[in-house]
Design a protein around this motif. Structure first.
Motif, PDB file in Angstrom:
ATOM      1  N   HIS A  53       0.815  -1.214   0.000  1.00 49.31           N
ATOM      2  CA  HIS A  53       0.000   0.000   0.000  1.00 49.31           C
ATOM      3  C   HIS A  53       0.854   1.273   0.000  1.00 49.31           C
ATOM      4  O   HIS A  53       0.557   2.223  -0.723  1.00 49.31           O
ATOM      5  N   GLU A  54       1.920   1.312   0.792  1.00 54.39           N
ATOM      6  CA  GLU A  54       2.617   2.584   0.977  1.00 54.39           C
ATOM      7  C   GLU A  54       3.879   2.769   0.135  1.00 54.39           C
ATOM      8  O   GLU A  54       4.365   3.884   0.022  1.00 54.39           O
ATOM      9  N   ILE A  55       4.382   1.721  -0.475  1.00 52.90           N
ATOM     10  CA  ILE A  55       5.605   1.845  -1.274  1.00 52.90           C
ATOM     11  C   ILE A  55       5.222   2.073  -2.743  1.00 52.90           C
ATOM     12  O   ILE A  55       4.427   1.327  -3.299  1.00 52.90           O
ATOM     13  N   PRO A  56       5.808   3.078  -3.393  1.00 51.26           N
ATOM     14  CA  PRO A  56       5.538   3.285  -4.825  1.00 51.26           C
ATOM     15  C   PRO A  56       6.417   2.360  -5.673  1.00 51.26           C
ATOM     16  O   PRO A  56       7.484   2.730  -6.146  1.00 51.26           O
ATOM     17  N   TRP A  57       5.969   1.133  -5.828  1.00 48.42           N
ATOM     18  CA  TRP A  57       6.715   0.143  -6.614  1.00 48.42           C
ATOM     19  C   TRP A  57       6.741   0.566  -8.079  1.00 48.42           C
ATOM     20  O   TRP A  57       5.796   1.165  -8.576  1.00 48.42           O
ATOM     21  N   ARG A  58       7.816   0.243  -8.786  1.00 48.48           N
ATOM     22  CA  ARG A  58       7.909   0.584 -10.207  1.00 48.48           C
ATOM     23  C   ARG A  58       8.704  -0.491 -10.943  1.00 48.48           C
ATOM     24  O   ARG A  58       9.478  -1.229 -10.346  1.00 48.48           O
ATOM     25  N   GLN A  59       8.498  -0.532 -12.237  1.00 44.31           N
ATOM     26  CA  GLN A  59       9.261  -1.448 -13.076  1.00 44.31           C
ATOM     27  C   GLN A  59      10.275  -0.636 -13.860  1.00 44.31           C
ATOM     28  O   GLN A  59       9.909   0.261 -14.621  1.00 44.31           O
ATOM     29  N   GLU A  60      11.535  -0.944 -13.651  1.00 42.51           N
ATOM     30  CA  GLU A  60      12.618  -0.251 -14.336  1.00 42.51           C
ATOM     31  C   GLU A  60      12.856  -0.889 -15.706  1.00 42.51           C
ATOM     32  O   GLU A  60      12.387  -1.998 -15.988  1.00 42.51           O
ATOM     33  N   ALA A  76      11.695  -0.947  -5.507  1.00 40.01           N
ATOM     34  CA  ALA A  76      11.637   0.322  -4.794  1.00 40.01           C
ATOM     35  C   ALA A  76      12.990   0.438  -4.088  1.00 40.01           C
ATOM     36  O   ALA A  76      13.436  -0.510  -3.454  1.00 40.01           O
ATOM     37  N   TRP A  77      13.651   1.577  -4.228  1.00 39.53           N
ATOM     38  CA  TRP A  77      14.991   1.753  -3.685  1.00 39.53           C
ATOM     39  C   TRP A  77      14.930   2.722  -2.511  1.00 39.53           C
ATOM     40  O   TRP A  77      14.618   3.892  -2.679  1.00 39.53           O
ATOM     41  N   TYR A  78      15.221   2.207  -1.321  1.00 42.44           N
ATOM     42  CA  TYR A  78      15.221   3.000  -0.099  1.00 42.44           C
ATOM     43  C   TYR A  78      16.584   2.874   0.553  1.00 42.44           C
ATOM     44  O   TYR A  78      17.233   1.824   0.461  1.00 42.44           O
ATOM     45  N   GLY A  79      17.029   3.933   1.200  1.00 36.86           N
ATOM     46  CA  GLY A  79      18.312   3.864   1.878  1.00 36.86           C
ATOM     47  C   GLY A  79      18.716   5.204   2.441  1.00 36.86           C
ATOM     48  O   GLY A  79      17.953   6.178   2.408  1.00 36.86           O
ATOM     49  N   ASP A  80      19.938   5.249   2.918  1.00 33.49           N
ATOM     50  CA  ASP A  80      20.480   6.486   3.472  1.00 33.49           C
ATOM     51  C   ASP A  80      20.783   7.462   2.344  1.00 33.49           C
ATOM     52  O   ASP A  80      21.116   7.046   1.219  1.00 33.49           O
ATOM     53  N   ALA A  81      20.684   8.732   2.638  1.00 43.66           N
ATOM     54  CA  ALA A  81      20.940   9.774   1.637  1.00 43.66           C
ATOM     55  C   ALA A  81      22.333   9.593   1.033  1.00 43.66           C
ATOM     56  O   ALA A  81      23.290   9.268   1.729  1.00 43.66           O
ATOM     57  N   GLY A  82      22.401   9.764  -0.277  1.00 40.65           N
ATOM     58  CA  GLY A  82      23.678   9.677  -0.971  1.00 40.65           C
ATOM     59  C   GLY A  82      24.130   8.272  -1.325  1.00 40.65           C
ATOM     60  O   GLY A  82      25.209   8.075  -1.855  1.00 40.65           O
ATOM     61  N   LYS A  83      23.328   7.282  -1.060  1.00 39.47           N
ATOM     62  CA  LYS A  83      23.695   5.885  -1.350  1.00 39.47           C
ATOM     63  C   LYS A  83      23.056   5.437  -2.660  1.00 39.47           C
ATOM     64  O   LYS A  83      22.258   4.519  -2.713  1.00 39.47           O
ATOM     65  N   SER A  84      23.441   6.079  -3.727  1.00 43.81           N
ATOM     66  CA  SER A  84      22.896   5.748  -5.043  1.00 43.81           C
ATOM     67  C   SER A  84      23.514   4.454  -5.555  1.00 43.81           C
ATOM     68  O   SER A  84      24.562   4.016  -5.104  1.00 43.81           O
ATOM     69  N   TYR A  85      22.840   3.865  -6.536  1.00 44.28           N
ATOM     70  CA  TYR A  85      23.248   2.570  -7.077  1.00 44.28           C
ATOM     71  C   TYR A  85      22.934   2.572  -8.564  1.00 44.28           C
ATOM     72  O   TYR A  85      21.867   3.039  -8.977  1.00 44.28           O
ATOM     73  N   THR A  86      23.850   2.073  -9.369  1.00 44.76           N
ATOM     74  CA  THR A  86      23.651   2.030 -10.820  1.00 44.76           C
ATOM     75  C   THR A  86      23.965   0.629 -11.347  1.00 44.76           C
ATOM     76  O   THR A  86      24.971   0.031 -10.961  1.00 44.76           O
ATOM     77  N   LEU A  92      19.650   4.453  -9.612  1.00 48.79           N
ATOM     78  CA  LEU A  92      18.728   4.433  -8.483  1.00 48.79           C
ATOM     79  C   LEU A  92      19.240   5.362  -7.393  1.00 48.79           C
ATOM     80  O   LEU A  92      20.381   5.265  -6.970  1.00 48.79           O
ATOM     81  N   HIS A  93      18.374   6.264  -6.954  1.00 48.30           N
ATOM     82  CA  HIS A  93      18.683   7.182  -5.870  1.00 48.30           C
ATOM     83  C   HIS A  93      17.679   6.870  -4.761  1.00 48.30           C
ATOM     84  O   HIS A  93      16.474   6.867  -5.007  1.00 48.30           O
ATOM     85  N   PRO A  94      18.165   6.599  -3.551  1.00 48.60           N
ATOM     86  CA  PRO A  94      17.267   6.093  -2.511  1.00 48.60           C
ATOM     87  C   PRO A  94      16.223   7.101  -2.056  1.00 48.60           C
ATOM     88  O   PRO A  94      16.486   8.291  -1.944  1.00 48.60           O
ATOM     89  N   GLU A  95      15.041   6.577  -1.818  1.00 45.02           N
ATOM     90  CA  GLU A  95      13.997   7.320  -1.126  1.00 45.02           C
ATOM     91  C   GLU A  95      14.353   7.272   0.356  1.00 45.02           C
ATOM     92  O   GLU A  95      15.015   6.335   0.805  1.00 45.02           O
ATOM     93  N   PRO A  96      13.902   8.257   1.132  1.00 49.73           N
ATOM     94  CA  PRO A  96      14.170   8.182   2.581  1.00 49.73           C
ATOM     95  C   PRO A  96      13.405   7.021   3.218  1.00 49.73           C
ATOM     96  O   PRO A  96      12.329   6.641   2.747  1.00 49.73           O
ATOM     97  N   TRP A  97      13.983   6.464   4.265  1.00 42.41           N
ATOM     98  CA  TRP A  97      13.346   5.358   4.975  1.00 42.41           C
ATOM     99  C   TRP A  97      11.948   5.758   5.453  1.00 42.41           C
ATOM    100  O   TRP A  97      11.739   6.868   5.907  1.00 42.41           O
ATOM    101  N   THR A  98      11.020   4.831   5.351  1.00 40.36           N
ATOM    102  CA  THR A  98       9.679   5.050   5.894  1.00 40.36           C
ATOM    103  C   THR A  98       9.638   4.491   7.317  1.00 40.36           C
ATOM    104  O   THR A  98      10.475   3.639   7.670  1.00 40.36           O
ATOM    105  N   PRO A  99       8.696   4.911   8.138  1.00 45.21           N
ATOM    106  CA  PRO A  99       8.574   4.317   9.482  1.00 45.21           C
ATOM    107  C   PRO A  99       8.399   2.797   9.426  1.00 45.21           C
ATOM    108  O   PRO A  99       8.969   2.073  10.241  1.00 45.21           O
TER     109      PRO A  99
END
Length: 102
Positions: A53-60, A76-86, A92-99
């Protein structure tokens, strides 16, 4: 994602009153500890429903050999700020962690 299997489709038993010790999986170049039956099936289903429900899943779309190929899973890519992945032309640039994820 209606056909997505759950942990319970693989014959993993419900948890006991205490968490079992992890099982080490013997895989080359990996150190993997499998914790089976961490949550009861109902709790796992609740977590899954909440994340769906709360994660904006996507197909790359990956770019391999000059072809655009849809990745065969939702991500869905979540992580600490600045932890991009290619990989494969996907940045992929991480979204901020959700509760929930925290």
């Amino acid at each position: 994602m209606e056909n997505q299997l759950t942990l319970w489709d693989w014959g993993i038993t419900a948890p006991s009153d205490h968490s079992p010790a992890p099982r080490t999986l013997a895989l080359p170049d990996a150190d993997i500890q499998l914790y089976e039956s961490v949550w009861a099936a109902t709790e796992s289903d609740r977590w899954l429903a909440q994340l769906l429900h709360e994660i904006p899943w996507r197909q790359e779309t990956a770019h391999l050999f000059q072809q655009a190929i849809p990745v065969p899973r939702l991500t869905a890519w979540y992580g600490d700020a600045g932890k991009s992945y290619t990989y494969s032309g996907i940045d992929l640039h991480p979204e901020p962690w959700t509760p929930t994820l925290l």
